[in-house]
Design a protein around this motif. Structure first.
Motif, PDB file in Angstrom:
ATOM      1  N   SER A   1       0.827  -1.203   0.000  1.00 47.56           N
ATOM      2  CA  SER A   1       0.000   0.000   0.000  1.00 47.56           C
ATOM      3  C   SER A   1       0.864   1.257   0.000  1.00 47.56           C
ATOM      4  O   SER A   1       2.001   1.254   0.476  1.00 47.56           O
ATOM      5  N   SER A   2       0.310   2.336  -0.498  1.00 53.20           N
ATOM      6  CA  SER A   2       1.025   3.604  -0.585  1.00 53.20           C
ATOM      7  C   SER A   2       0.956   4.365   0.738  1.00 53.20           C
ATOM      8  O   SER A   2       0.023   4.207   1.521  1.00 53.20           O
ATOM      9  N   GLY A   3       1.976   5.200   0.954  1.00 52.13           N
ATOM     10  CA  GLY A   3       1.940   6.168   2.031  1.00 52.13           C
ATOM     11  C   GLY A   3       2.101   5.629   3.428  1.00 52.13           C
ATOM     12  O   GLY A   3       1.792   6.321   4.403  1.00 52.13           O
ATOM     13  N   MET A   4       2.587   4.389   3.568  1.00 51.67           N
ATOM     14  CA  MET A   4       2.785   3.800   4.892  1.00 51.67           C
ATOM     15  C   MET A   4       4.245   3.413   5.061  1.00 51.67           C
ATOM     16  O   MET A   4       4.984   3.284   4.089  1.00 51.67           O
ATOM     17  N   ALA A   5       4.639   3.170   6.300  1.00 50.49           N
ATOM     18  CA  ALA A   5       5.943   2.566   6.544  1.00 50.49           C
ATOM     19  C   ALA A   5       5.993   1.214   5.837  1.00 50.49           C
ATOM     20  O   ALA A   5       4.965   0.539   5.697  1.00 50.49           O
ATOM     21  N   PRO A   6       7.168   0.798   5.347  1.00 50.88           N
ATOM     22  CA  PRO A   6       7.237  -0.440   4.565  1.00 50.88           C
ATOM     23  C   PRO A   6       6.572  -1.646   5.218  1.00 50.88           C
ATOM     24  O   PRO A   6       5.867  -2.405   4.541  1.00 50.88           O
ATOM     25  N   ALA A   7       6.774  -1.846   6.529  1.00 45.04           N
ATOM     26  CA  ALA A   7       6.177  -3.013   7.182  1.00 45.04           C
ATOM     27  C   ALA A   7       4.661  -2.951   7.143  1.00 45.04           C
ATOM     28  O   ALA A   7       3.986  -3.949   6.851  1.00 45.04           O
ATOM     29  N   HIS A   8       4.087  -1.781   7.415  1.00 41.61           N
ATOM     30  CA  HIS A   8       2.636  -1.637   7.372  1.00 41.61           C
ATOM     31  C   HIS A   8       2.112  -1.742   5.946  1.00 41.61           C
ATOM     32  O   HIS A   8       1.058  -2.332   5.700  1.00 41.61           O
ATOM     33  N   ALA A   9       2.865  -1.151   5.000  1.00 47.32           N
ATOM     34  CA  ALA A   9       2.469  -1.236   3.595  1.00 47.32           C
ATOM     35  C   ALA A   9       2.470  -2.680   3.121  1.00 47.32           C
ATOM     36  O   ALA A   9       1.591  -3.109   2.360  1.00 47.32           O
ATOM     37  N   ALA A  10       3.460  -3.460   3.589  1.00 45.86           N
ATOM     38  CA  ALA A  10       3.553  -4.860   3.194  1.00 45.86           C
ATOM     39  C   ALA A  10       2.385  -5.666   3.730  1.00 45.86           C
ATOM     40  O   ALA A  10       1.781  -6.465   3.010  1.00 45.86           O
ATOM     41  N   VAL A  11       2.044  -5.471   4.993  1.00 48.43           N
ATOM     42  CA  VAL A  11       0.940  -6.229   5.597  1.00 48.43           C
ATOM     43  C   VAL A  11      -0.374  -5.907   4.901  1.00 48.43           C
ATOM     44  O   VAL A  11      -1.146  -6.809   4.545  1.00 48.43           O
ATOM     45  N   ALA A  12      -0.629  -4.619   4.679  1.00 47.92           N
ATOM     46  CA  ALA A  12      -1.877  -4.235   4.008  1.00 47.92           C
ATOM     47  C   ALA A  12      -1.923  -4.792   2.592  1.00 47.92           C
ATOM     48  O   ALA A  12      -2.956  -5.311   2.136  1.00 47.92           O
ATOM     49  N   GLY A  13      -0.804  -4.706   1.892  1.00 51.49           N
ATOM     50  CA  GLY A  13      -0.767  -5.219   0.525  1.00 51.49           C
ATOM     51  C   GLY A  13      -0.900  -6.720   0.465  1.00 51.49           C
ATOM     52  O   GLY A  13      -1.557  -7.265  -0.433  1.00 51.49           O
TER      53      GLY A  13
END
Length: 653
Positions: free
Chosen positions: A536-548
């Protein structure tokens, strides 16, 4: 995630093609009777077959690279690890059953790091007995081979579905270079197999597809030789102020951080993403940021709303990451705030030509072929691509080294106190029960995040550090086309998309090896590669990875196929491309846990001074050592190899 049914028919979705979507939509049932489904497997494994009955790979399909449809981190491969994570597995697994097998080394994970660990151990102890266990139905982990048998071609078409190339070999680690030498990989010869002139001589270039997901008007812009920033901007479907801003970024950007010292400028960049730098510091029109947003996706698995400005500055080259020239920073050396891989590759001028047709799975096959008699008919760099492989030889009792596929590991424990342990027990699920083997030593070459669920008595600080390694999701699709005349007519061989689902679409690398010829005539069948980065865009990489990753796991294969067909049709429409006619096979390699996360700014405030979670995470624990690229951390093949050598060294002291 809606599919336009009329559009789907136009794209040929109803037309049978060579794909087996075996794993899509496998239910995650609970209960003892459903444990086979939890594992993605059923009856006990039969040597010589791939997996087990409920894995749904037919026993006659003895060559995993030829399977199409959804591959990689399938539900079949991931269901046991997910059941362990969710606390469901041991409710139904029953008591472990000893196999009576004993090995000097058990390796958990059969990717580049795990196979390298076994290979290095054998170099030190040629008489050792070694077992490699992996939850997938194929060797190599993320190093994956995709293979097709198109009509009208003598022989197979071979592509990569994961770890791609020997990138910047001059900057490879010492351990990586040692392995290449041991395998006889001659870099000059490998580079000469890559035809750098083929597409250029056919009038084809790279391009940017300004797609309807980003702009009001969809337009492909070719990045032809001699193109000026003014000409590029004039062709883009942007507002006029955005064109002026983009030209300024490429030609003569001012010092947007005037008044700050060099150290202060670097520190300011380290606090920003590249998108924030463009919008907040350079003050560009939003269309410019939209045009640049996917520049980082292919290499980092996330867009520039996540990618750090300091690494964008360090990676700026050609058309990528404009806007830093006016800052007056020293390009002769990296910033202390740059990520480790940017620092490591600084100044490396290697062309991107060190590539096997199957990608880095060639290295895995060379190693496995040398460790397991009869698996491969050739194990040298010239013969590995066209060799034949007997998967029935991988797990024979007579082997010194055995490779057991579709066998997710569920427990690893030292024999008593880790400080005095002389061995360990390893449990894996074979489809009906947990089976255990004895090991003098264990190397965990799987993902860091799964290790706490397998080695359950790790110290609390090590468990916490391991869980911080949240891998980036990634999709690699390999699409076999009837021909590539439409690509030639359109005049591109590679295109970056600015906002569509797949961020890259490109013709396969033109690599020929002895006995294997790459397609040279546009009338021949060819492979096309597409890359998608669900973070996901606009998040810290770890959070972006989990959401994605959560979004990816809810995405059916039908939608992935639809987007592949739709985007290729949009890109190549003016060249007469017909997806219903021209697409003959699709393989989607789904890597929900893909790239190893790297320490980078602005998200990791402890970088570069430490302390680093990976140092705690990779500590040896009794007779258990930890390899894998997460333990470095870096998403590169040489990092995985170096981690393997370190783990072997820790256990052989």
């Amino acid at each position: 995630m809606e599919i336009d049914r009329h559009r789907a028919r136009e794209l040929g979705m109803g037309r049978p093609i060579s794909r087996r979507d075996f794993f899509d939509g496998v239910a995650m049932a609970v209960g003892a009777a459903a444990l086979g489904s939890l594992a993605g497997c059923g009856a006990a494994a039969t040597h010589g077959a791939i997996g087990t009955d409920l894995l749904e790979v037919p026993r006659e399909a003895r060559f995993p690279p030829g399977l199409t449809g959804l591959r990689g981190d399938t539900p079949a491969a991931m269901s046991v690890p997910h059941a362990l994570r969710d606390g469901r597995f041991w409710q139904y697994a029953g008591a472990p059953r000893p196999t009576g097998e004993s090995y000097d080394l058990v390796v958990v994970g059969g990717g580049i790091s795990g196979v390298s660990a076994a290979f290095e151990w054998l170099n030190n102890d040629p008489d050792a007995g070694i077992l490699i266990l992996d939850n997938h139905d194929e060797i190599g982990g993320h190093a994956r081979r995709n293979e097709f048998a198109p009509r009208g071609r003598a022989g197979s078409l071979i592509g990569y579905g994961g770890s791609q190339s020997i990138e910047a070999p001059s900057a490879w680690t010492a351990e990586g270079r040692i392995l290449l030498a041991q395998l006889g990989v001659e870099l000059r010869a490998l580079a000469s197999s890559f035809d750098r002139k083929l597409y250029r001589d056919l009038g084809m270039t790279g391009g940017v597809m300004c797609d309807r997901e980003s702009f009001a008007t969809e337009r492909l812009v070719r990045l032809t030789g001699g193109l000026t920033p003014e000409e590029l901007a004039a062709r883009l479907p942007m507002a006029e102020p955005a064109r002026k801003d983009l030209v300024r970024l490429y030609t003569n950007p001012p010092d947007y951080l005037a008044g700050l010292s060099r150290e202060e400028k670097e520190e300011r960049l380290a606090a920003l993403t590249y998108s924030r730098y463009l919008l907040e510091v350079a003050g560009v029109h939003p269309d410019v940021e939209r045009f640049c947003r996917t520049m980082s996706c292919d290499e980092w698995a996330y867009d520039t709303t996540v990618f750090g400005a300091i690494d964008a500055w360090g990676s700026a080259d050609g058309w990528d990451y404009p806007g830093f020239q006016g800052l007056g920073l020293d390009r002769g050396k990296p910033s202390r705030f740059n990520s480790p891989s940017v620092v490591k590759g600084w100044g490396a001028e290697d062309p991107a030509v060190h590539h096997f047709p199957e990608g880095n799975q060639a290295l895995v096959r060379m190693m496995v072929g040398r460790m397991i008699p009869g698996f491969a008919t050739a194990t040298d760099m010239d013969g590995i691509t066209t060799a034949t492989f007997d998967y029935g030889r991988l797990d024979l009792a007579a082997n010194r080294v055995r490779f057991r596929l579709s066998s997710p590991v569920v427990s690893v424990a030292n024999d008593g106190d880790a400080r005095t342990a002389a061995g360990a027990a390893v449990g894996y699920f074979d489809g009906t029960a947990v089976r255990t083997v004895r090991a003098g030593a264990v190397i965990m070459a799987c993902w860091n995040a799964v290790i706490p669920y397998i080695v359950r008595d790790l110290p609390a600080d090590q468990r916490a550090a391991l869980r911080e390694a949240v891998k980036m999701p990634l999709l690699y699709a390999t699409v076999q086309l009837r021909d590539w005349t439409a690509w030639q007519r359109v005049g591109v061989h590679h295109a970056r998309w600015t906002g569509a689902y797949w961020c890259v679409s490109e013709l396969d690398h033109p690599v020929s090896t002895p006995g294997y010829a790459c397609p040279r005539d546009p009338g021949e069948p060819i492979n096309v590669h597409l890359v998608a980065t669900p973070a996901s865009s606009g998040m810290a990489p770890a959070h972006a990875a989990v959401a994605g990753r959560h979004a990816l796991l809810r995405t059916p294969f039908s939608y992935l196929e639809y987007t592949v067909r739709d985007q290729l049709a949009r890109l190549l429409d003016s060249g007469g491309f017909d997806p219903a006619r021209d697409i003959e096979a699709i393989t989607v390699n789904r890597w929900g846990h893909g790239y190893a996360p790297e320490y980078c700014r602005p998200w990791n405030a402890f970088h570069p001074d430490g302390p680093f979670p990976a140092e705690t995470a990779r500590r040896r624990f009794g007779r258990i050592a930890i390899a894998n690229s997460d333990s470095v951390p870096a998403a590169y093949a040489d990092a995985a190899i170096t981690a393997a050598h370190r783990a072997v060294g820790e256990l052989l002291v």
